[in-house]
Scaffold this active site. Sequence first.
Site, PDB file in Angstrom:
ATOM      1  N   SER A   1      -2.330  -1.577  -0.263  1.00 52.11           N
ATOM      2  CA  SER A   1      -3.268  -0.889  -0.811  1.00 52.11           C
ATOM      3  C   SER A   1      -3.586  -0.680  -1.967  1.00 52.11           C
ATOM      4  O   SER A   1      -2.287  -0.306  -2.513  1.00 52.11           O
ATOM      5  CB  SER A   1      -3.110   0.570  -0.304  1.00 52.11           C
ATOM      6  OG  SER A   1      -3.129   1.060   1.330  1.00 52.11           O
TER       7      SER A   1
ATOM      8  N   GLU B   1      -2.335   2.356  -6.767  1.00 52.98           N
ATOM      9  CA  GLU B   1      -0.645   2.077  -5.855  1.00 52.98           C
ATOM     10  C   GLU B   1      -0.159   1.087  -6.996  1.00 52.98           C
ATOM     11  O   GLU B   1       1.647   1.757  -7.002  1.00 52.98           O
ATOM     12  CB  GLU B   1      -0.783   1.327  -4.758  1.00 52.98           C
ATOM     13  CG  GLU B   1       0.842   2.320  -4.326  1.00 52.98           C
ATOM     14  CD  GLU B   1       0.077   1.413  -2.640  1.00 52.98           C
ATOM     15  OE1 GLU B   1       0.055   2.655  -1.799  1.00 52.98           O
ATOM     16  OE2 GLU B   1       1.012   1.001  -2.565  1.00 52.98           O
TER      17      GLU B   1
ATOM     18  N   ARG C   1       3.031   8.506  -1.175  1.00 54.61           N
ATOM     19  CA  ARG C   1       3.696   7.404  -1.742  1.00 54.61           C
ATOM     20  C   ARG C   1       4.171   7.766  -3.077  1.00 54.61           C
ATOM     21  O   ARG C   1       3.915   7.367  -4.967  1.00 54.61           O
ATOM     22  CB  ARG C   1       2.138   6.815  -2.599  1.00 54.61           C
ATOM     23  CG  ARG C   1       1.819   6.005  -1.690  1.00 54.61           C
ATOM     24  CD  ARG C   1       2.821   5.313  -0.650  1.00 54.61           C
ATOM     25  NE  ARG C   1       2.084   4.336   0.404  1.00 54.61           N
ATOM     26  CZ  ARG C   1       1.856   4.216   1.312  1.00 54.61           C
ATOM     27  NH1 ARG C   1       2.436   5.639   2.077  1.00 54.61           N
ATOM     28  NH2 ARG C   1       0.919   3.871   2.289  1.00 54.61           N
TER      29      ARG C   1
END
Length: 339
Positions: A234, A331, A162
Amino acid sequence: MPHADYPLGNKNTLGLESTAQFFAPFQTIEELRELSRWARERDLPLHVLGGGSNVLMPEYVKGLVVQSTADGVRLVEQNNDSVVVDVDAGKNWHQWVGESIALGHGLENLALIPGTVGASPVQNIGAYGVEVSDLIVSVKGYHLSRDEERTLFAQECSFGYRDSVFKRDLNSDFIICSVRFKLSRAFSPNLSYAPLNSLQAKENSLTAQMLIDTVCAVRSSKLPDPVVTPNAGSYFKNPVVPESKAQQLRSVHPQLPVYPQTNTTYCKLAAGWLIEQCGFKGKAFGPVAMYSKQALVLTAEKGAGLSDVHALQKRIQNTVAEKFGVTLEPEPQIFGQSR
Ligand code: FAD
Ligand code: EPU
């Protein structure tokens, strides 16, 4: 000419109400360069938005927000083993995955991820054992501070979990205009991830379309459709901790899912499990909640604001830190602010 006071409420999947000082779509790098000049002359920052599925919108975004509407797909070269394709930034990601299987393979596990091709390298999207960086040759775009068009090869993109250079050194300074993918002509599916294990028995008859359909079914069974239930996927990254920390937690909580990472002494933990154990799964706090089928997904009702999201974020971070001694990092990032 950019639009002034442009609403962004329906341009982010969490549905947070927001207004951009200015907004403009663009197709080509030349148009982007013009818009960048326009913003510079007015001393305004420029921000790029894709499908708004991984951002937290503040009430007001100062400056000029641009969004690519280019969605071309161009074959660059092919041989018996592989095919190389350029795809424009504004192309819908899931649509591209569906079309890609007529050309080559590798992207199937990334089906149904919301958003655009242009954003896919930014956080190096990943699902079911595949990361988009596995398939990227290069990324072409416009480097704002240098006022020049640049191509970055995958090795220059510092891809991680990520993570990429676009979230770090080039944060807010590089507008991706197209991505070059290398797909494999042979279909050798990655079924390593638990929810896809059942397909191993059918491997000989498995087609790329069947794999995409299965990925979509698995995702739909636990992730909310943002059109029905606003969310940004998420909300936290899965925390990466030293092996010793994972072992210590496992000795107290044997059920904790732990994923060893190749070539490191670190492990990834399942943030969704940690959050569920703290009692947040399916719990609402005013207009925001943690989803009942996946505790890692924060959902929002109409009228929710960034402050509601942040209050729940803090509450979860504090509880998880207290109970497990693990730090959770969000995130999605606040749009229009330097990371
Ligand atoms: P945006 O949210 O618009 O932007 C995200 C960031 O990228 C912003 O900082 C923005 O400025 C920057 N950006 C956007 N376009 C460009 C560009 N052209 N050039 C430079 N910077 C740009 N992610 C995963 O990795 N795996 C998943 O399985 C996954 N599942 C999801 C499921 C749901 C239901 C939702 C809502 C989200 C999910 N996500 C997942 C997160 C999200 O879909 C991805 O991060 C996606 O790549 C974001 O694309 P976007 O176009 O919506 O980007
Ligand atoms: N779990 C729980 N309770 C929950 C949720 C999960 O116990 O409420 C457990 C599951 O049982 C499983 C483990 O946690 O053992 C992992 O869950 P899951 O397979 O659903 O995946 P995840 O780690 O929660 C990650 C990505 C997703 C990606 C999936 C599939 C991150 C932050 N999230 O989720 O990506 O789609 O794996 O590969 O890495 C996103 O980034 O937005 C996203 C949705």
